[in-house]
Design an enzyme around this catalytic site. Sequence first.
Site, PDB file in Angstrom:
ATOM      1  N   GLN A 181      34.881  42.690  42.956  1.00 56.18           N
ATOM      2  CA  GLN A 181      35.122  44.104  43.303  1.00 56.18           C
ATOM      3  C   GLN A 181      33.839  44.839  43.685  1.00 56.18           C
ATOM      4  O   GLN A 181      33.898  46.003  44.082  1.00 56.18           O
ATOM      5  CB  GLN A 181      35.774  44.830  42.118  1.00 56.18           C
ATOM      6  CG  GLN A 181      37.205  44.403  41.825  1.00 56.18           C
ATOM      7  CD  GLN A 181      38.189  44.798  42.918  1.00 56.18           C
ATOM      8  OE1 GLN A 181      37.921  45.683  43.742  1.00 56.18           O
ATOM      9  NE2 GLN A 181      39.322  44.129  42.942  1.00 56.18           N
ATOM     10  N   ASN A 229      38.490  45.356  38.069  1.00 59.95           N
ATOM     11  CA  ASN A 229      39.432  45.565  39.162  1.00 59.95           C
ATOM     12  C   ASN A 229      40.507  46.603  38.847  1.00 59.95           C
ATOM     13  O   ASN A 229      41.074  47.197  39.743  1.00 59.95           O
ATOM     14  CB  ASN A 229      40.096  44.249  39.562  1.00 59.95           C
ATOM     15  CG  ASN A 229      40.587  43.468  38.363  1.00 59.95           C
ATOM     16  OD1 ASN A 229      39.805  43.065  37.495  1.00 59.95           O
ATOM     17  ND2 ASN A 229      41.887  43.266  38.296  1.00 59.95           N
ATOM     18  N   GLY A 249      38.108  34.293  45.302  1.00 58.40           N
ATOM     19  CA  GLY A 249      37.581  34.690  44.004  1.00 58.40           C
ATOM     20  C   GLY A 249      38.064  33.782  42.873  1.00 58.40           C
ATOM     21  O   GLY A 249      37.281  33.396  41.994  1.00 58.40           O
ATOM     22  N   THR A 250      39.311  33.428  42.893  1.00 54.06           N
ATOM     23  CA  THR A 250      39.882  32.605  41.826  1.00 54.06           C
ATOM     24  C   THR A 250      39.201  31.246  41.766  1.00 54.06           C
ATOM     25  O   THR A 250      38.818  30.777  40.693  1.00 54.06           O
ATOM     26  CB  THR A 250      41.398  32.437  42.058  1.00 54.06           C
ATOM     27  OG1 THR A 250      41.993  33.738  42.089  1.00 54.06           O
ATOM     28  CG2 THR A 250      42.036  31.595  40.966  1.00 54.06           C
ATOM     29  N   CYS A 268      52.210  44.471  34.761  1.00 52.32           N
ATOM     30  CA  CYS A 268      53.439  43.745  34.517  1.00 52.32           C
ATOM     31  C   CYS A 268      54.625  44.669  34.644  1.00 52.32           C
ATOM     32  O   CYS A 268      54.632  45.764  34.116  1.00 52.32           O
ATOM     33  CB  CYS A 268      53.422  43.162  33.118  1.00 52.32           C
ATOM     34  SG  CYS A 268      54.712  41.971  32.877  1.00 52.32           S
TER      35      CYS A 268
HETATM   36  C1  LIG Z   1      40.819  39.859  43.514  1.00 55.21           C
HETATM   37  C2  LIG Z   1      40.023  39.427  42.348  1.00 55.21           C
HETATM   38  C3  LIG Z   1      39.896  38.071  42.015  1.00 55.21           C
HETATM   39  C4  LIG Z   1      40.662  36.994  42.730  1.00 55.21           C
HETATM   40  O1  LIG Z   1      40.236  36.807  44.035  1.00 55.21           O
HETATM   41  P1  LIG Z   1      41.144  35.978  45.063  1.00 55.21           P
HETATM   42  O2  LIG Z   1      40.341  35.914  46.292  1.00 55.21           O
HETATM   43  O3  LIG Z   1      42.405  36.750  45.208  1.00 55.21           O
HETATM   44  O4  LIG Z   1      41.392  34.636  44.446  1.00 55.21           O
HETATM   45  C5  LIG Z   1      39.066  37.731  40.967  1.00 55.21           C
HETATM   46  N1  LIG Z   1      38.401  38.657  40.272  1.00 55.21           N
HETATM   47  C6  LIG Z   1      38.494  39.975  40.552  1.00 55.21           C
HETATM   48  C7  LIG Z   1      37.706  40.964  39.762  1.00 55.21           C
HETATM   49  C8  LIG Z   1      39.313  40.402  41.594  1.00 55.21           C
HETATM   50  O5  LIG Z   1      39.409  41.693  41.860  1.00 55.21           O
END
Ligand SMILES: *Cc1c(COP(=O)(O)O)cnc(C)c1O
Length: 407
Positions: free
Chosen positions: A182, A154, A74-75, A327
């Site tokens: 998500q 998320n 996702g990142t 945090c």
């Molecule tokens: C988990 C998440 C990400 C990051 O995804 P990764 O696969 O961990 O890099 C980005 N956006 C949302 C909304 C997420 O829940």
Amino acid sequence: MKPEQVVYFDNSATTAVDPDVMTEMTPYFLQRYGNASSLHRYGMDAYEAMEHSRENVAKALGSSPKEILFTSGGTESDNLALQGFAFANRKKGGHIITSAIEHHAILHTCEFLEKEGFSVTYLPVGPEGIVSPDSLRNAMTDETILVSIMMANNEIGTIQPIRELAAVAHEKGALFHTDAVQSVGKMPIDVVRDGVDMLSLAAHKFHGPKGVGALYVKKGVQLRPLTYGGGHERGLRPSTENIPGIVGLGKAIELAISRMENDTARMRSIRDKLMNGALDIPDSFLNGHREKRLCNNVHVRYDFIEGESLVMHLDMAGFATSTGSACSSKSLEPSHVLTALGIRKERTHGSLRITLSRLNTQEEADRFLQVLPAVVGKLREMSPIKSWDDYEITGNEEEEECHTANE
Ligand SMILES: *Cc1c(COP(=O)(O)O)cnc(C)c1O
């Protein structure tokens, strides 16, 4: 207690790999380990497996397979969408719009782009976490090239009016990206119906493996790559493809879509039981929207206790949950999402997030609700704060970086 004896209620952080996904992936580690660029049959086999997965992803989104790029998650998908688009389209304008409640993969990328000379508007949200299409319309300028608003949040599970937001972006000629990490398997997605130009997803949020994701890029949209190397993924994402991961992603998304109707109905009913039970405890509040909410998300706030202590005590009692505040550093910097809802800082800390998957059961929810009131009660007994009149801000108020996992 071993982790597997603990009930897992943290599925927005990550999910278990489905055994069928694992079975599908295994041969691509052990016997069918070819490089998809090779000309021999190992290579052709890997290439075919990759393209089969691409078709499954495309089918799940309503796109064409040519519009799907595989990434490391996702990142990276979010970074490629935002950075890739911004740098390739700089001549058209330098303004980007996003929301205040995005994942850090979006927010920190936007902060980087600001340092690179782009201007970014962070749209506020209403008290229930919804971005209003009117506020987007008011923020659009002739310089706006891209709007990025997540499909579902998320932390608090809020679902955004994506179709309306995309239409507003298009009125002024900007493109629309959505972080749907998500959302896959939890709500219907159709990039054509919704007018989405780019969409990010990650396999590990829907029972696929970690470290693999995809970015949908509508035909004709220009991106600049983040890294340089071979010509893989049309030169936009060079590096030998992660074939086992890609195979796992394809199987996981196929399963998620085919089971979605049943799975979401089950999760919704467990969610509602948990939500009602969690809110039966006095001085509790729901974070996010009651209806426009992911079928797997419960997010509640308890006055006068710390979410971190609550998560640790629930872990000892056999339940893996998450705090709302992203945090746990000494400065107790609250979650940017809860702050954006307009919740006062001292009231954000007692938050608890429970996120379900298709593996959770009603019986787990019943057991959880048997222990939750006692745990909250015990922590309140120990708390020096019994009412907001006792509350005094102490310690240093300097900002510290947040690194606690709360994806
Ligand atoms: C988990 C998440 C990400 C990051 O995804 P990764 O696969 O961990 O890099 C980005 N956006 C949302 C909304 C997420 O829940």
